[in-house]
Structures are given as structure tokens and as C-alpha cells.
Design a protein around this motif. Structure first.
Motif, PDB file in Angstrom:
ATOM      1  N   VAL A  32       0.836  -1.203   0.000  1.00  0.00           N
ATOM      2  CA  VAL A  32       0.000   0.000   0.000  1.00  0.00           C
ATOM      3  C   VAL A  32       0.869   1.249   0.000  1.00  0.00           C
ATOM      4  N   GLU A  33       1.925   1.243   0.811  1.00  0.00           N
ATOM      5  CA  GLU A  33       2.828   2.399   0.887  1.00  0.00           C
ATOM      6  C   GLU A  33       3.490   2.664  -0.460  1.00  0.00           C
ATOM      7  N   SER A  34       3.955   1.590  -1.093  1.00  0.00           N
ATOM      8  CA  SER A  34       4.609   1.728  -2.393  1.00  0.00           C
ATOM      9  C   SER A  34       3.634   2.217  -3.460  1.00  0.00           C
ATOM     10  N   ASP A  35       2.422   1.632  -3.463  1.00  0.00           N
ATOM     11  CA  ASP A  35       1.406   2.045  -4.439  1.00  0.00           C
ATOM     12  C   ASP A  35       1.012   3.508  -4.229  1.00  0.00           C
ATOM     13  N   SER A  36       0.931   3.913  -2.952  1.00  0.00           N
ATOM     14  CA  SER A  36       0.545   5.295  -2.639  1.00  0.00           C
ATOM     15  C   SER A  36       1.545   6.280  -3.211  1.00  0.00           C
ATOM     16  N   GLU A  37       2.827   6.001  -3.028  1.00  0.00           N
ATOM     17  CA  GLU A  37       3.841   6.910  -3.535  1.00  0.00           C
ATOM     18  C   GLU A  37       3.845   6.945  -5.056  1.00  0.00           C
ATOM     19  N   THR A  38       3.657   5.771  -5.676  1.00  0.00           N
ATOM     20  CA  THR A  38       3.626   5.712  -7.140  1.00  0.00           C
ATOM     21  C   THR A  38       2.485   6.556  -7.691  1.00  0.00           C
ATOM     22  N   ILE A  39       1.314   6.437  -7.079  1.00  0.00           N
ATOM     23  CA  ILE A  39       0.154   7.203  -7.525  1.00  0.00           C
ATOM     24  C   ILE A  39       0.383   8.693  -7.297  1.00  0.00           C
ATOM     25  N   PHE A  40       0.866   9.048  -6.109  1.00  0.00           N
ATOM     26  CA  PHE A  40       1.104  10.452  -5.796  1.00  0.00           C
ATOM     27  C   PHE A  40       2.060  11.087  -6.797  1.00  0.00           C
ATOM     28  N   ARG A  41       3.165  10.408  -7.090  1.00  0.00           N
ATOM     29  CA  ARG A  41       4.138  10.943  -8.033  1.00  0.00           C
ATOM     30  C   ARG A  41       3.548  11.050  -9.441  1.00  0.00           C
ATOM     31  N   SER A  42       2.684  10.110  -9.787  1.00  0.00           N
ATOM     32  CA  SER A  42       2.144  10.095 -11.157  1.00  0.00           C
ATOM     33  C   SER A  42       1.134  11.212 -11.403  1.00  0.00           C
ATOM     34  N   VAL A  43       0.439  11.636 -10.344  1.00  0.00           N
ATOM     35  CA  VAL A  43      -0.606  12.638 -10.550  1.00  0.00           C
ATOM     36  C   VAL A  43      -0.195  14.043 -10.120  1.00  0.00           C
ATOM     37  N   LEU A  44       0.931  14.170  -9.436  1.00  0.00           N
ATOM     38  CA  LEU A  44       1.391  15.485  -9.006  1.00  0.00           C
ATOM     39  C   LEU A  44       1.787  16.326 -10.217  1.00  0.00           C
ATOM     40  N   ALA A  45       1.367  17.577 -10.222  1.00  0.00           N
ATOM     41  CA  ALA A  45       1.719  18.471 -11.328  1.00  0.00           C
ATOM     42  C   ALA A  45       3.226  18.479 -11.538  1.00  0.00           C
ATOM     43  N   ARG A  46       3.654  18.522 -12.783  1.00  0.00           N
ATOM     44  CA  ARG A  46       5.073  18.319 -13.099  1.00  0.00           C
ATOM     45  C   ARG A  46       5.969  19.425 -12.568  1.00  0.00           C
ATOM     46  N   GLU A  47       5.395  20.564 -12.180  1.00  0.00           N
ATOM     47  CA  GLU A  47       6.207  21.656 -11.634  1.00  0.00           C
ATOM     48  C   GLU A  47       6.739  21.356 -10.236  1.00  0.00           C
ATOM     49  N   TRP A  48       6.242  20.277  -9.626  1.00  0.00           N
ATOM     50  CA  TRP A  48       6.710  19.909  -8.280  1.00  0.00           C
ATOM     51  C   TRP A  48       7.778  18.821  -8.373  1.00  0.00           C
ATOM     52  N   LEU A  49       8.928  19.107  -7.797  1.00  0.00           N
ATOM     53  CA  LEU A  49       9.988  18.112  -7.696  1.00  0.00           C
ATOM     54  C   LEU A  49       9.802  17.360  -6.386  1.00  0.00           C
ATOM     55  N   VAL A  50       9.874  16.026  -6.433  1.00  0.00           N
ATOM     56  CA  VAL A  50       9.642  15.198  -5.250  1.00  0.00           C
ATOM     57  C   VAL A  50      10.935  14.514  -4.833  1.00  0.00           C
ATOM     58  N   LYS A  51      11.266  14.630  -3.550  1.00  0.00           N
ATOM     59  CA  LYS A  51      12.460  13.987  -3.008  1.00  0.00           C
ATOM     60  C   LYS A  51      12.067  13.105  -1.826  1.00  0.00           C
ATOM     61  N   ASP A  52      12.761  11.990  -1.678  1.00  0.00           N
ATOM     62  CA  ASP A  52      12.521  11.124  -0.525  1.00  0.00           C
ATOM     63  C   ASP A  52      13.053  11.804   0.730  1.00  0.00           C
ATOM     64  N   ALA A  53      12.251  11.803   1.789  1.00  0.00           N
ATOM     65  CA  ALA A  53      12.669  12.442   3.040  1.00  0.00           C
ATOM     66  C   ALA A  53      12.227  11.603   4.238  1.00  0.00           C
ATOM     67  N   ARG A  54      12.222  10.297   4.060  1.00  0.00           N
ATOM     68  CA  ARG A  54      11.697   9.426   5.112  1.00  0.00           C
ATOM     69  C   ARG A  54      12.529   9.506   6.391  1.00  0.00           C
ATOM     70  N   GLN A  55      11.786   9.692   7.469  1.00  0.00           N
ATOM     71  CA  GLN A  55      12.374   9.683   8.804  1.00  0.00           C
ATOM     72  C   GLN A  55      11.545   8.700   9.619  1.00  0.00           C
ATOM     73  N   PRO A  56      12.026   7.490   9.822  1.00  0.00           N
ATOM     74  CA  PRO A  56      11.225   6.452  10.478  1.00  0.00           C
ATOM     75  C   PRO A  56      10.576   6.945  11.770  1.00  0.00           C
ATOM     76  N   ASP A  57       9.242   6.760  11.825  1.00  0.00           N
ATOM     77  CA  ASP A  57       8.442   7.087  13.014  1.00  0.00           C
ATOM     78  C   ASP A  57       8.323   8.577  13.291  1.00  0.00           C
ATOM     79  N   TYR A  58       8.814   9.430  12.384  1.00  0.00           N
ATOM     80  CA  TYR A  58       8.722  10.866  12.624  1.00  0.00           C
ATOM     81  C   TYR A  58       7.594  11.520  11.828  1.00  0.00           C
ATOM     82  N   GLY A  59       6.982  10.791  10.904  1.00  0.00           N
ATOM     83  CA  GLY A  59       5.825  11.327  10.205  1.00  0.00           C
ATOM     84  C   GLY A  59       6.121  12.173   8.992  1.00  0.00           C
ATOM     85  N   ILE A  60       7.292  12.011   8.381  1.00  0.00           N
ATOM     86  CA  ILE A  60       7.630  12.728   7.150  1.00  0.00           C
ATOM     87  C   ILE A  60       8.105  11.701   6.127  1.00  0.00           C
TER      88      ILE A  60
END
Length: 330
Positions: A32-60
């Protein structure tokens, strides 16, 4: 490798000794987590650059940056992704999520950057967002009592992925929270000074020329300050159509384009007055209603100042007080 060759390899693996030993299984929540990110990246307007910022258990999970016109802006925000196979909307097209730990909500509130919770509907391949910090401030009493914040999602908050609105506006409003607070703090001084100036200069002799460059400079200062406060408080400088162009030239040239008459002065004062009325209404709503629990803890002095702001217009004040001395008349 062709599909047929891949299937052949799988058959060999199944018949081999190693296949009798246990292998790791991929948890459903990881899928579910992987699918969520794939969908989010696919539908986000192209003017937004997306970077991974995972911080385990910190909510980002992700960081986004606006890059309109293919130019990096350094205007960034933080994303917490939540995925679900479907969203149980109510009959108003709303959904509330309350499973965020209070420590995480508090962590988001302390962030300098805007924070958004993005809820992804896996089955429909759509994503919806909730503005974190503003909602936390509006439910601050819950946070203080260690109760979960109820984050609201609405069906009409999906356009950030299909275009720029309303997410674009919410993103820049969240970036302006410090300016938003500064504008509220400035209103008391602004209202006092503007009411004094308005009293001295409103509805003077029709088409006679304004007799002081100092008055014109002061008028421009009020316009500039009102404009500066308007954007963070989600309103605008309320200028007539013709005066929008005049004000733009005035700002660029740092001098009034043409000759200002007393009648012109009165019209400009009307426009500032209308803007100020909107700013005060907005500030009172924020500090005394929507975020009252937050401000009652953060700044009790500001609460008192906002409560004491005059709700009537400068024009009404001038009509009542014309008999007072005129400090601007020379």
C-alpha cells in the motif's frame, strides 16, 4: 529476459531444493505504501519536484519543491503519505482521520516548512490532501490535552495533483504563516495611524491639488503596508480597476503618476479603508474564533489587542470625530 524465459526460471526455482525453505513475504502495508507513492508521483503536477525524506516514526515521507518554469525555487514543503484501498466519504464529501499520534502532530507544528498529509485512494488512483499546521492550530486544545487531531479531507482538495489550485494557494499560505502572524500583530498600529490620517484628509476640497508631498508619501506607505498584510491574511488590496494600474506605476516610479487632487486622495482612502475592514474581520476570525485556543496560550497580549481593534470603518470614525484637531493640516 522474455516473459516465457522468466516463467521457465520460476518453474526451475519451484522444483529446486531452495524453494522448500521459507522466503520473506512482502507485508500488505508495504505494498500500500509503495502504491501510494507511485500514484502520488504520477498525478502530481510536473512543476513539483519530489524527493525522498523518510524519517522512520517521525511522520515525514517526502519533500516537494516548486520548480515552475523549470527553475528551482527553494520553496519546499513536507508530505506525509497515507494509503487506503478506498475512502469512506460522508454525504458532504468529507473524511476525517484521527489516527495520527499527538507527538507527530506536535512535531509537524514545530516545522518551519509547510506540512501536508496526503491520503491516496489506491482503487481510484487519486490523492487528497489535508493542511496539517493550520488544522493543528485550530484544534490546539486537543493537542494540549494529548488528544488526537481530527484531520479533514475533502473531495475538492484533489486539484493539487491535477493542476495548481487549491493546493498551490494552500502551499503558499502555509509558507507565509510567520508573515501571517506578523500582519496580525501590525494591525493595531496600522489602524490607529490610518484612522488619524483619514480624519485629517478625507473629503477635503474636491479638485484642489493635494498641498503636501509628505501626505502623498504617507498615503503610499499605507497602501504598501495594507498590500503587505493582505496576502498572508488571504485577502487582497481592494483597488478599483483603474487604480490598480496607477498603483503599479506608483510603485515602480516611486512617485505618484500625475497630479493628485483632494478627490483622488479621498478615493485612495476609501480603498485602503475597505481593505483594512477585511483585514480586521480576518484577524478577529483567526485569533478570537478559529485559532482561539492556540493564541490564548501563545500570546495573550495579542488576543487583547485584536479584541480591541475597532470594527467600524475609518469613514464612520471620521464622520463621528470631525470636530477633533487636524494634525495634518498646515
Amino acid at each position: 529476459m522474455s516473459e516465457k524465459e522468466f516463467e521457465g526460471e520460476m518453474e526451475i526455482s519451484k522444483s529446486g531444493t531452495k524453494s522448500d525453505l521459507p522466503l520473506p513475504k512482502r507485508p500488505e502495508n508495504h505494498i500500500v505504501e509503495s502504491d501510494s507513492e507511485t500514484i502520488f508521483r504520477s498525478v502530481l503536477a510536473r512543476e513539483w519536484l519530489v524527493k525522498d525524506a523518510r524519517q522512520p516514526d517521525y511522520g515525514i515521507d517526502l519533500q516537494i519543491e516548486w520548480a515552475g518554469g523549470n527553475v528551482m525555487s527553494a520553496m519546499t514543503g513536507l508530505i506525509q503519505l497515507k494509503g487506503t484501498h478506498s475512502i469512506p466519504w460522508n454525504n458532504k464529501g468529507e473524511y476525517f482521520r484521527s489516527d495520527i499520534a499527538t507527538s507527530t502532530s506536535n512535531y509537524w507544528l514545530q516545522q518551519d516548512l509547510p506540512v501536508f498529509i496526503v491520503l491516496v485512494d489506491i482503487s481510484e488512483k487519486r490523492a487528497f490532501y489535508s493542511v496539517a499546521k493550520t488544522q493543528i492550530r485550530e484544534q490546539y486544545a486537543k493537542l494540549r490535552n494529548n488528544k488526537s487531531i481530527s484531520y479533514k479531507f475533502t473531495k475538492d482538495h484533489a486539484e493539487f495533483i491535477e493542476g495548481h489550485q487549491p493546493f498551490y494557494a494552500d502551499f503558499f499560505h502555509e509558507r507565509q504563516l510567520k508573515e501571517h502572524e506578523a500582519a496580525i500583530r501590525e494591525l493595531s498600529r496600522f489602524q490607529t495611524d490610518f484612522f488619524d490620517f483619514h480624519l485629517a484628509n478625507y473629503q477635503h476640497e474636491g479638485y484642489m491639488q493635494v498641498d503636501s508631498e509628505e501626505k502623498i508619501r504617507c498615503l503610499f506607505g499605507f497602501l504598501a503596508d495594507a498590500e503587505k498584510m493582505a496576502s498572508p491574511l488571504r485577502t487582497r488590496l481592494m483597488l478599483y480597476t483603474d487604480n490598480q494600474n496607477i498603483y503599479s506605476m506608483w510603485k515602480n516610479e516611486r512617485r505618484y503618476p500625475g497630479t493628485m487632487t483632494q478627490w483622488d486622495m479621498t478615493l485612495w482612502l476609501d480603498q485602503i479603508d475597505a481593505t483594512l475592514t477585511q483585514l480586521i474581520r480576518r484577524a478577529k476570525g483567526i485569533v478570537l474564533q478559529w485559532e482561539k485556543d492556540y493564541w490564548a496560550v501563545i500570546d495573550t497580549t495579542l488576543v487583547e489587542r485584536v479584541a480591541n481593534l475597532k470594527s467600524h470603518s475609518a469613514q464612520a470614525n471620521t464622520r463621528e470625530a470631525r470636530k477633533l484637531p487636524n494634525p495634518w493640516r498646515r
